[in-house]
Design an enzyme around this catalytic site. Structure first.
Site, PDB file in Angstrom:
ATOM      1  N   TRP A   1       0.854  -1.190   0.000  1.00 32.42           N
ATOM      2  CA  TRP A   1       0.000   0.000   0.000  1.00 32.42           C
ATOM      3  C   TRP A   1       0.883   1.231   0.000  1.00 32.42           C
ATOM      4  O   TRP A   1       1.889   1.278   0.727  1.00 32.42           O
ATOM      5  CB  TRP A   1      -0.879  -0.010   1.243  1.00 32.42           C
ATOM      6  CG  TRP A   1      -1.996   0.999   1.295  1.00 32.42           C
ATOM      7  CD1 TRP A   1      -2.694   1.516   0.261  1.00 32.42           C
ATOM      8  CD2 TRP A   1      -2.561   1.569   2.477  1.00 32.42           C
ATOM      9  NE1 TRP A   1      -3.665   2.375   0.706  1.00 32.42           N
ATOM     10  CE2 TRP A   1      -3.604   2.427   2.079  1.00 32.42           C
ATOM     11  CE3 TRP A   1      -2.288   1.427   3.843  1.00 32.42           C
ATOM     12  CZ2 TRP A   1      -4.374   3.161   2.981  1.00 32.42           C
ATOM     13  CZ3 TRP A   1      -3.048   2.142   4.748  1.00 32.42           C
ATOM     14  CH2 TRP A   1      -4.085   3.000   4.320  1.00 32.42           C
TER      15      TRP A   1
ATOM     16  N   ASN B   1       0.532   3.851   1.408  1.00 31.34           N
ATOM     17  CA  ASN B   1       0.507   4.530   2.699  1.00 31.34           C
ATOM     18  C   ASN B   1       1.174   3.683   3.780  1.00 31.34           C
ATOM     19  O   ASN B   1       1.065   4.004   4.967  1.00 31.34           O
ATOM     20  CB  ASN B   1      -0.933   4.796   3.151  1.00 31.34           C
ATOM     21  CG  ASN B   1      -1.536   6.036   2.519  1.00 31.34           C
ATOM     22  OD1 ASN B   1      -0.910   7.083   2.471  1.00 31.34           O
ATOM     23  ND2 ASN B   1      -2.749   5.927   2.027  1.00 31.34           N
ATOM     24  N   SER B   2       1.866   2.637   3.397  1.00 36.44           N
ATOM     25  CA  SER B   2       2.349   1.664   4.373  1.00 36.44           C
ATOM     26  C   SER B   2       3.686   2.060   4.986  1.00 36.44           C
ATOM     27  O   SER B   2       4.732   1.993   4.327  1.00 36.44           O
ATOM     28  CB  SER B   2       2.468   0.282   3.720  1.00 36.44           C
ATOM     29  OG  SER B   2       2.969  -0.657   4.634  1.00 36.44           O
ATOM     30  N   ASP B   3       3.646   2.450   6.246  1.00 34.70           N
ATOM     31  CA  ASP B   3       4.880   2.752   6.964  1.00 34.70           C
ATOM     32  C   ASP B   3       5.780   1.511   7.049  1.00 34.70           C
ATOM     33  O   ASP B   3       7.000   1.608   6.946  1.00 34.70           O
ATOM     34  CB  ASP B   3       4.592   3.293   8.368  1.00 34.70           C
ATOM     35  CG  ASP B   3       3.439   2.585   9.073  1.00 34.70           C
ATOM     36  OD1 ASP B   3       2.879   1.627   8.516  1.00 34.70           O
ATOM     37  OD2 ASP B   3       3.064   3.036  10.178  1.00 34.70           O
TER      38      ASP B   3
ATOM     39  N   ALA C   1       5.957  -0.876   4.817  1.00 36.60           N
ATOM     40  CA  ALA C   1       6.590  -1.055   3.506  1.00 36.60           C
ATOM     41  C   ALA C   1       7.822  -0.170   3.396  1.00 36.60           C
ATOM     42  O   ALA C   1       8.847  -0.561   2.824  1.00 36.60           O
ATOM     43  CB  ALA C   1       5.597  -0.754   2.387  1.00 36.60           C
TER      44      ALA C   1
END
Length: 204
Positions: free
Chosen positions: A9, A11-13, A15
């Site tokens: 995603w 918005n994935s911290d 990731a």
């Protein structure tokens, strides 16, 4: 060609925290990463997940604790509660997909977008911000943003989201190798080991 199917995603911290290690694993083993940004709210709706704001206070608090632990362990800074937290990520996702289709380096791009959100308090749903991020990397922002608006890019974005659910994905980041799902950047060592074992078997 053996590959890692990477569902994430924009918005994935988590990731963001795993980006460099994933890239390093792929380079170490000489395998390709298939980058597939997904619409995680849609994935959640289909797999029983909940967006952060709807989770219990206990779960939200533990997320912050875990982020701090991992940031310390990795030497990477992330603000657990940035000013523009998890805005609509569709445009950012389409830009990353378009960049991949053009053969541009994907890891620096998606990392820069995530860094803008989680480290610089920038709104990654704002096209002006995305344009600035793309330009700062030396890309033709007009060309890439125009390419991201093509219908086939939206079709790919939706297909990646569907493929994620079919693969058993329910969160971000998720990595699939040889049909085996690894959820979370804290499983990257296990992914590395699985690739090593697969290559050892293949070489016998």
């Amino acid at each position: 060609m053996t590959q890692i199917d990477y569902y994430f995603w924009m918005n994935s911290d988590w990731a963001y925290l795993g980006a460099d290690r994933l890239d390093g694993i792929a380079r170490k083993h000489g395998i390709r990463i298939r980058y597939m940004p997904v619409d995680l709210p849609d994935v959640y709706a289909r797999t029983g997940g909940q967006l952060l704001g709807k989770r219990s206070p206990e779960r939200q608090a533990y997320r912050v604790t875990e982020l701090k632990r991992w940031c310390k362990a990795l030497g990477i800074h992330v603000n657990p509660t940035p000013k523009y937290m998890c805005p609509n990520a569709d445009a950012a996702s389409r830009i990353v997909i378009a960049a991949d289709r053009k053969g541009l380096a994907v890891t620096p791009l998606y990392k820069a977008i995530l860094h803008a959100e989680w480290c610089e308090d920038r709104d990654i749903s704002d096209i002006a911000e995305l344009r600035a991020i793309v330009s700062a990397l030396g890309h033709d922002a007009d060309d890439l943003l125009a390419a991201a608006q093509a219908p086939e890019i939206e079709t790919l974005y939706r297909r990646y989201t569907d493929d994620a659910v079919k693969a058993g994905v329910f969160g971000s980041p998720s990595y699939v190798f040889n049909g085996e799902l690894f959820w979370g950047q804290d499983r990257l060592a296990m992914l590395d080991a699985a690739i090593t074992e697969s290559q050892q078997i293949a070489s016998r």
